[in-house]
Motif scaffolding. Structure first.
Motif, mmCIF file in Angstrom:
data_model
loop_
_atom_site.group_PDB
_atom_site.id
_atom_site.type_symbol
_atom_site.label_atom_id
_atom_site.label_comp_id
_atom_site.label_asym_id
_atom_site.label_seq_id
_atom_site.Cartn_x
_atom_site.Cartn_y
_atom_site.Cartn_z
ATOM 1 N N VAL A 50 0.834 -1.201 0.000
ATOM 2 C CA VAL A 50 0.000 0.000 0.000
ATOM 3 C C VAL A 50 0.867 1.249 0.000
ATOM 4 N N VAL A 51 1.970 1.199 0.747
ATOM 5 C CA VAL A 51 2.910 2.338 0.742
ATOM 6 C C VAL A 51 3.408 2.592 -0.675
ATOM 7 N N ASN A 52 3.764 1.527 -1.377
ATOM 8 C CA ASN A 52 4.243 1.662 -2.759
ATOM 9 C C ASN A 52 3.153 2.195 -3.682
ATOM 10 N N LEU A 53 1.902 1.798 -3.427
ATOM 11 C CA LEU A 53 0.792 2.189 -4.290
ATOM 12 C C LEU A 53 0.395 3.649 -4.075
ATOM 13 N N THR A 54 0.275 4.064 -2.806
ATOM 14 C CA THR A 54 -0.272 5.399 -2.493
ATOM 15 C C THR A 54 0.785 6.440 -2.177
ATOM 16 N N GLY A 55 1.954 5.991 -1.731
ATOM 17 C CA GLY A 55 2.969 6.944 -1.281
ATOM 18 C C GLY A 55 2.759 7.390 0.151
ATOM 19 N N ILE A 56 1.695 6.910 0.792
ATOM 20 C CA ILE A 56 1.425 7.256 2.196
ATOM 21 C C ILE A 56 2.180 6.262 3.083
ATOM 22 N N ASN A 57 2.998 6.786 4.005
ATOM 23 C CA ASN A 57 3.751 5.894 4.886
ATOM 24 C C ASN A 57 3.425 6.169 6.346
ATOM 25 N N ASN A 58 3.932 5.318 7.223
ATOM 26 C CA ASN A 58 3.620 5.420 8.650
ATOM 27 C C ASN A 58 4.080 6.743 9.249
ATOM 28 N N GLU A 59 5.205 7.253 8.781
ATOM 29 C CA GLU A 59 5.725 8.511 9.317
ATOM 30 C C GLU A 59 4.788 9.675 9.018
ATOM 31 N N MET A 60 4.207 9.685 7.817
ATOM 32 C CA MET A 60 3.274 10.759 7.432
ATOM 33 C C MET A 60 2.048 10.798 8.332
ATOM 34 N N LEU A 61 1.682 9.644 8.889
ATOM 35 C CA LEU A 61 0.441 9.551 9.649
ATOM 36 C C LEU A 61 0.642 9.664 11.158
#
Length: 459
Positions: A50-61
């Motif tokens: 999902v990180v690869n797909l959306t670019g959203i990672n745990n640090e951003m959240l």
């Protein structure tokens, strides 16, 4: 009212996903009236794929609000709305699960743009959001991010509403809407109707369409309906409970939509408009001397018409203008009955075809020039006119002389691909009424431009 949304999640097992991002656009069927978007801390790790797909990672959240902190805003912006999403079942399940954890019953009626697109735009190569909107010429930025995907879904849903000629979406929406208030006064019904060009639909208490009309000023026309005291208006006033509308920008598209949708929906109070829109037509024949003659006759579907007219007087007025502009002979256009020369010959405005003085070739060339210009038989063309807002244009497609339909496109994404053009076109019936409406409109009104299509699609 619709709440069009997109949700990104952590991925993982069914019913164990957490929301990482949400975007919601409150849409009234014509424009966005409110919006909300936010990253969401799912309180669980995101799957690597999902990180690869959306670019959203745990640090951003890490510092993003948790779901309970945005829940109130979600409830507010979706209040009284039908929920719309691409794969609506998934988004609805995700939201319902999150609200269940808070002990709040979040129940919404839904519409799925995947299912609607399959029905209204069949035979597309793919119905995934990215591939579908690209095929339809809809801009999509930030793919697999909630705000970008939700914004593209708004544009897709707006297109689907326009393609829904049978008005199934709006009818089902009215039936589903649990908070729909039936206006007690007729003036309340039109309070939020715009003074713009478009088509309007009167619905009864069950949500069914009972009357379809068009106007350059929808609010003004509805006011006339609701203040008239004639018998038909009184019946409509008694039956109508709600009015929906579609802005078209172009009066020509409004005329075409009205004609097509009355035939398809057969509303109770449109019975008088089911007959043909024209009574006379212009035809041609070659006389014994070889000259091409023009003549007005009563409309006859068995004969090939150059153009059609609503009544005889309109036809006669148009033919006088045609005769003058093309320097034709009044005798050969049937406007001056005589066995000798026509009146215009005596004042030197006719070159003598009436008495066989002018060359048949020269006269017929002028007639043929008119015929080629007036008729769109075998012609491939676009009729470009105003859209529903400043940044949009409307387009009508004529292909091999056949009216194929209409659509709208954004000025920032101009039509340069025949396949995209055909995908945005709402297919319509090419009947004699539609041909009459187009020819009559082009004869009497100006559009922004017409474009002849060559092998390479031009705009």
């Amino acid at each position: 009212m619709y709440a069009i949304l997109d949700i990104e999640t952590t991925g993982g097992k069914y019913n164990e996903e957490g929301i990482t991002e949400i975007a919601i656009y409150r849409f009234d069927g014509h424009e966005i009236v409110d919006q909300f978007s936010s990253l969401v801390n799912p309180e669980k790790p995101i799957q690597p794929f999902v990180v690869n797909l959306t670019g959203i990672n745990n640090e951003m959240l890490r510092n993003a609000p948790k779901f309970y902190e945005v829940a109130k805003r979600i409830i507010e912006i979706t209040d009284g709305c039908i929920m719309v999403a691409h794969n609506a079942l998934f988004d609805n399940r995700i939201l319902t699960t999150e609200f269940d954890r808070l002990g709040y019953p979040f129940e919404k009626q839904t519409l799925c743009t995947v299912e609607l697109a399959k029905k209204l735009i069949p035979d597309m190569p793919s119905y995934s959001l990215g591939k579908l909107v690209r095929s339809l010429g809809i801009p999509l930025t930030d793919r697999h991010r909630a705000q970008g995907d939700a914004k593209a879904t708004v544009a897709l849903f707006k297109m689907l509403l326009a393609k829904d000629i049978s008005k199934e979406i709006i009818t089902e929406t009215l039936k589903k809407d649990p908070k729909r208030q039936l206006a007690p006064k007729l003036l309340d019904i039109i309070q939020n109707i715009p003074s713009e060009t478009g088509v309007y639909y009167m619905h009864n208490e069950a949500g069914n369409v009972i009357y379809i009309g068009k106007s350059k000023n929808i609010k003004k026309r509805l006011t006339q309906h609701f203040t008239s005291d004639n018998r038909k208006s009184k019946k409509i006033q008694h039956e109508v409970k709600l009015v929906s509308f579609e802005k078209t920008g172009s009066e020509l598209i409004a005329l075409l939509k009205e004609s097509e949708e009355i035939k398809q929906n057969k509303p109770l109070f449109n019975r008088g408009l089911k007959r043909s829109n024209f009574s006379h037509q212009l035809t041609s024949f070659v006389d014994e001397n070889g000259y091409i003659n023009l003549q007005i006759e009563k409309a006859d579907g068995r004969k090939k018409a150059i153009t059609t007219f609503s009544n005889y007087q309109q036809a006669k007025t148009a033919l006088f203008k045609i005769t003058e502009e093309n320097q034709l002979c009044q005798k050969l256009t049937g406007l001056y009955e005589t066995k000798k020369q026509c009146f215009n010959y005596t004042i030197l405005e006719c070159f003598g075809a009436c008495i066989n003085k002018e060359s048949v070739t020269e006269y017929n060339n002028r007639v043929q020039t008119f015929l080629d210009k007036r008729s769109y038989e075998n012609l491939n063309m676009l009729i470009i006119d105003r859209g529903r807002d400043v940044g949009e244009r409307s387009v009508i497609l004529i292909e091999n002389g056949v009216y194929k339909g209409y659509g709208f496109y954004n000025l920032n994404h101009q039509i340069n691909n025949p396949e995209i053009l055909k995908s945005i076109i709402n297919p319509m019936q090419n009947n004699r009424d539609a041909q009459h409406i187009i020819q009559n409109y082009l004869r009497r009104n100006k559009v922004l431009k017409t474009v002849n299509l060559s092998a390479n699609m031009a705009n």
